[in-house]
Design a protein around this motif. Structure first.
Motif, PDB file in Angstrom:
ATOM      1  N   ASP A 133     -10.123  -4.642  -4.560  1.00 33.89           N
ATOM      2  CA  ASP A 133      -8.882  -5.354  -4.896  1.00 33.89           C
ATOM      3  C   ASP A 133      -7.660  -4.502  -4.604  1.00 33.89           C
ATOM      4  OD1 ASP A 133     -10.343  -7.528  -5.816  1.00 33.89           O
ATOM      5  OD2 ASP A 133     -10.513  -6.693  -7.838  1.00 33.89           O
ATOM      6  N   SER A 134      -7.860  -3.224  -4.319  1.00 31.29           N
ATOM      7  CA  SER A 134      -6.744  -2.317  -4.048  1.00 31.29           C
ATOM      8  C   SER A 134      -6.246  -2.512  -2.614  1.00 31.29           C
ATOM      9  CB  SER A 134      -7.175  -0.862  -4.253  1.00 31.29           C
ATOM     10  OG  SER A 134      -6.213   0.031  -3.724  1.00 31.29           O
ATOM     11  N   ARG A 135      -4.996  -2.844  -2.468  1.00 34.67           N
ATOM     12  CA  ARG A 135      -4.430  -3.049  -1.136  1.00 34.67           C
ATOM     13  C   ARG A 135      -4.379  -1.735  -0.361  1.00 34.67           C
ATOM     14  NH1 ARG A 135      -2.950  -8.020  -0.927  1.00 34.67           N
ATOM     15  NH2 ARG A 135      -1.952  -7.775   1.093  1.00 34.67           N
ATOM     16  N   THR A 136      -4.235  -0.631  -1.078  1.00 30.55           N
ATOM     17  CA  THR A 136      -4.234   0.670  -0.415  1.00 30.55           C
ATOM     18  C   THR A 136      -5.601   0.968   0.183  1.00 30.55           C
ATOM     19  OG1 THR A 136      -2.512   1.501  -1.904  1.00 30.55           O
ATOM     20  CG2 THR A 136      -3.826   3.138  -0.729  1.00 30.55           C
ATOM     21  N   TRP A 137      -6.670   0.730  -0.597  1.00 32.35           N
ATOM     22  CA  TRP A 137      -8.012   0.957  -0.071  1.00 32.35           C
ATOM     23  C   TRP A 137      -8.307   0.021   1.093  1.00 32.35           C
ATOM     24  CZ3 TRP A 137     -10.690   5.056  -0.277  1.00 32.35           C
ATOM     25  CH2 TRP A 137     -10.712   5.873  -1.412  1.00 32.35           C
ATOM     26  N   ARG A 138      -7.812  -1.189   1.043  1.00 32.01           N
ATOM     27  CA  ARG A 138      -8.036  -2.123   2.148  1.00 32.01           C
ATOM     28  C   ARG A 138      -7.422  -1.590   3.437  1.00 32.01           C
ATOM     29  NH1 ARG A 138      -6.604  -8.119  -0.091  1.00 32.01           N
ATOM     30  NH2 ARG A 138      -7.541  -7.920  -2.146  1.00 32.01           N
ATOM     31  N   GLU A 139      -6.232  -1.004   3.316  1.00 32.83           N
ATOM     32  CA  GLU A 139      -5.597  -0.423   4.499  1.00 32.83           C
ATOM     33  C   GLU A 139      -6.390   0.772   5.011  1.00 32.83           C
ATOM     34  OE1 GLU A 139      -2.913  -1.419   6.321  1.00 32.83           O
ATOM     35  OE2 GLU A 139      -3.064  -3.242   5.121  1.00 32.83           O
ATOM     36  N   VAL A 140      -6.957   1.556   4.074  1.00 27.48           N
ATOM     37  CA  VAL A 140      -7.771   2.705   4.469  1.00 27.48           C
ATOM     38  C   VAL A 140      -9.008   2.238   5.244  1.00 27.48           C
ATOM     39  CG1 VAL A 140      -9.224   4.584   3.612  1.00 27.48           C
ATOM     40  CG2 VAL A 140      -6.984   4.176   2.586  1.00 27.48           C
ATOM     41  N   LYS A 174      -9.366  -0.474   6.986  1.00 26.93           N
ATOM     42  CA  LYS A 174      -9.087  -1.217   8.223  1.00 26.93           C
ATOM     43  C   LYS A 174      -9.393  -0.369   9.459  1.00 26.93           C
ATOM     44  CE  LYS A 174      -5.618  -4.719   7.102  1.00 26.93           C
ATOM     45  NZ  LYS A 174      -4.193  -5.121   7.263  1.00 26.93           N
ATOM     46  N   GLY A 175     -10.020  -1.000  10.430  1.00 28.35           N
ATOM     47  CA  GLY A 175     -10.286  -0.319  11.685  1.00 28.35           C
ATOM     48  C   GLY A 175     -11.457   0.632  11.643  1.00 28.35           C
ATOM     49  N   GLY A 176     -12.094   0.787  10.481  1.00 26.16           N
ATOM     50  CA  GLY A 176     -13.230   1.692  10.373  1.00 26.16           C
ATOM     51  C   GLY A 176     -14.527   0.930  10.198  1.00 26.16           C
ATOM     52  N   PRO A 177     -15.623   1.650  10.098  1.00 25.90           N
ATOM     53  CA  PRO A 177     -16.925   0.991   9.943  1.00 25.90           C
ATOM     54  C   PRO A 177     -17.098   0.337   8.579  1.00 25.90           C
ATOM     55  CG  PRO A 177     -17.159   3.370   9.753  1.00 25.90           C
ATOM     56  CD  PRO A 177     -15.741   3.111  10.156  1.00 25.90           C
ATOM     57  N   TRP A 178     -16.265   0.733   7.627  1.00 25.46           N
ATOM     58  CA  TRP A 178     -16.386   0.214   6.268  1.00 25.46           C
ATOM     59  C   TRP A 178     -15.484  -1.010   6.107  1.00 25.46           C
ATOM     60  CZ3 TRP A 178     -20.319   2.042   3.653  1.00 25.46           C
ATOM     61  CH2 TRP A 178     -20.460   1.723   2.308  1.00 25.46           C
ATOM     62  N   GLY A 179     -15.709  -2.000   6.981  1.00 26.22           N
ATOM     63  CA  GLY A 179     -14.896  -3.209   6.990  1.00 26.22           C
ATOM     64  C   GLY A 179     -15.332  -4.207   5.942  1.00 26.22           C
ATOM     65  N   PRO A 180     -14.673  -5.382   5.910  1.00 32.02           N
ATOM     66  CA  PRO A 180     -14.993  -6.395   4.893  1.00 32.02           C
ATOM     67  C   PRO A 180     -16.455  -6.822   4.900  1.00 32.02           C
ATOM     68  CG  PRO A 180     -12.948  -6.940   6.021  1.00 32.02           C
ATOM     69  CD  PRO A 180     -13.543  -5.793   6.754  1.00 32.02           C
ATOM     70  N   GLU A 181     -17.050  -6.983   6.084  1.00 34.02           N
ATOM     71  CA  GLU A 181     -18.444  -7.418   6.146  1.00 34.02           C
ATOM     72  C   GLU A 181     -19.387  -6.354   5.593  1.00 34.02           C
ATOM     73  OE1 GLU A 181     -19.416 -10.435   6.851  1.00 34.02           O
ATOM     74  OE2 GLU A 181     -17.286 -10.935   7.081  1.00 34.02           O
ATOM     75  N   ALA A 182     -19.108  -5.090   5.933  1.00 34.21           N
ATOM     76  CA  ALA A 182     -19.947  -4.000   5.413  1.00 34.21           C
ATOM     77  C   ALA A 182     -19.802  -3.883   3.902  1.00 34.21           C
ATOM     78  CB  ALA A 182     -19.574  -2.684   6.087  1.00 34.21           C
ATOM     79  N   ARG A 183     -18.589  -4.111   3.397  1.00 37.48           N
ATOM     80  CA  ARG A 183     -18.357  -3.975   1.954  1.00 37.48           C
ATOM     81  C   ARG A 183     -19.001  -5.113   1.165  1.00 37.48           C
ATOM     82  NH1 ARG A 183     -13.105  -2.988   3.614  1.00 37.48           N
ATOM     83  NH2 ARG A 183     -12.248  -4.742   2.429  1.00 37.48           N
ATOM     84  N   PRO A 208       0.814  -1.224   0.000  1.00 35.45           N
ATOM     85  CA  PRO A 208       0.000   0.000   0.000  1.00 35.45           C
ATOM     86  C   PRO A 208       0.844   1.270   0.000  1.00 35.45           C
ATOM     87  CG  PRO A 208      -0.907  -1.596   1.539  1.00 35.45           C
ATOM     88  CD  PRO A 208       0.402  -2.158   1.068  1.00 35.45           C
ATOM     89  N   TRP A 209       0.370   2.262  -0.732  1.00 33.98           N
ATOM     90  CA  TRP A 209       0.987   3.601  -0.810  1.00 33.98           C
ATOM     91  C   TRP A 209       2.412   3.592  -1.353  1.00 33.98           C
ATOM     92  CZ3 TRP A 209      -1.317   2.471   4.192  1.00 33.98           C
ATOM     93  CH2 TRP A 209      -2.627   2.958   4.304  1.00 33.98           C
TER      94      TRP A 209
END
Length: 317
Positions: free
Chosen positions: A265-272, A274-283, A176-177
């Motif tokens: 699929d973007s690893r950068t977006w995945r890091e963004v 992380k730890g927020g409400p927009w996690g894997p389950e929400a997505r 990422p980044w």
């Protein structure tokens, strides 16, 4: 008058001097050839060493390792495993990012990118298991799924080169980044079969339908009456929202993509995320496909609203 004995002595002295000069010249020539040969061997040695280190079809990776001053780290006694991008993989990166090979090798994050391809210890293809694998990058791990690493295919596995176990992969893997996102041309973004036209129209339709319903309830005006009375505001909102969706698509900020269908699929977006409400389950619920369906429904809703109001002659709500 010179006697025959004296003449013979002079000839012998002349021949001795000539032989001495020839011998001196021959020695000097030999030394010169030796020095030239040593220089040639010295010049060729690094090329031979790099080729022996990383093997065929890895010349760009070899250059990158040298550029990042990581040769010593890869040639020590410590066993390491390298997921090595081929020259074709680097060529694809240059095309995707619109960068030359020299610009790719000049990235400030080059060392981070390279260490992201290296795993401590000896890891053969038989040792790979689904899950995360720590790398020498330390901050980010690789994702192994089956025979792929971060989505890259292993095209040749289990090469042993000195202390290295080398698996050749068909993609350069970016943490990422660490590098710009793939650059898309306006034609690719705005093409009829591209992602942008429907996504932008859907977003505008959702915004327009919600606004129209709220305004009808508040003012009693139909959609066409609202449009006629506030056309300037409507046009400005359309331009603003379209620009907000398109601007990131033409940007190459590090690791970000504006395409909602490739965002996960973007690893950068995945890091963004992380730890927020927009996690894997929400997505999984609020994803690009959901937005697409809502946008299509909104577009149908606006057309239906206009048709019904035109038929009845008054606001529906």
């Amino acid at each position: 008058e010179i006697t025959s004995d004296a003449s013979r002595d002079i000839r012998q002295m002349t021949m001795a001097c000539t032989a001495s000069r020839v011998s001196t010249f021959a020695k000097a020539s030999t030394r010169a050839r030796g020095a030239t040969l040593r220089r040639q061997v010295s010049t060729a040695a690094p090329v031979t060493a790099k080729a022996a280190l990383l093997g065929d079809d890895l010349s760009i990776l070899s250059a990158a390792v040298e550029k990042a001053e990581l040769t010593g780290a890869l040639t020590g006694d410590k066993p390491l495993t390298v997921f090595a991008p081929t020259d074709a993989a680097f060529a694809q990166v240059c095309e995707d990012l619109q960068l030359s090979k020299e610009e790719v090798l000049g990235l400030e994050s080059l060392a981070d990118i390279l260490t992201y391809h290296v795993v401590d210890g000896t890891v053969t293809s038989a040792d790979l298991r689904d899950g995360e694998v720590p790398t020498l990058n330390e901050r980010f791990a690789l994702d192994v799924v089956g025979t792929t690493v971060n989505g890259a295919n292993i095209v040749k596995a289990d090469e042993t080169i000195g202390n290295l176990t080398v698996h050749r992969v068909d993609q350069v893997m970016f943490p990422p980044w660490s590098a710009p996102a793939k650059v898309l041309t306006p034609q690719q973004v705005l093409a009829f079969e591209g992602w942008a036209p429907e996504v932008i129209n859907g977003r505008l339709a959702m915004l327009g339908f919600l606004t129209a319903v709220v305004q009808e309830i508040a003012t009693g005006q139909s959609f066409t009456e609202q449009l006629g009375a506030n056309f300037g505001t409507f046009a400005a909102q359309v331009q603003l929202w379209a620009f907000a969706s398109l601007a990131p698509a033409f940007s190459s900020n590090e690791g970000y993509t504006a395409n909602p269908f490739t965002m996960d699929d973007s690893r950068t977006w995945r890091e963004v995320f992380k730890g927020g409400p927009w996690g894997p389950e929400a997505r999984k619920i609020f994803n690009a496909q959901t937005e697409q369906l809502n946008g299509r429904a909104a577009m149908v809703g606006i057309v239906s609203l206009i048709a019904v109001e035109a038929f009845t002659g008054h606001a529906l709500f």
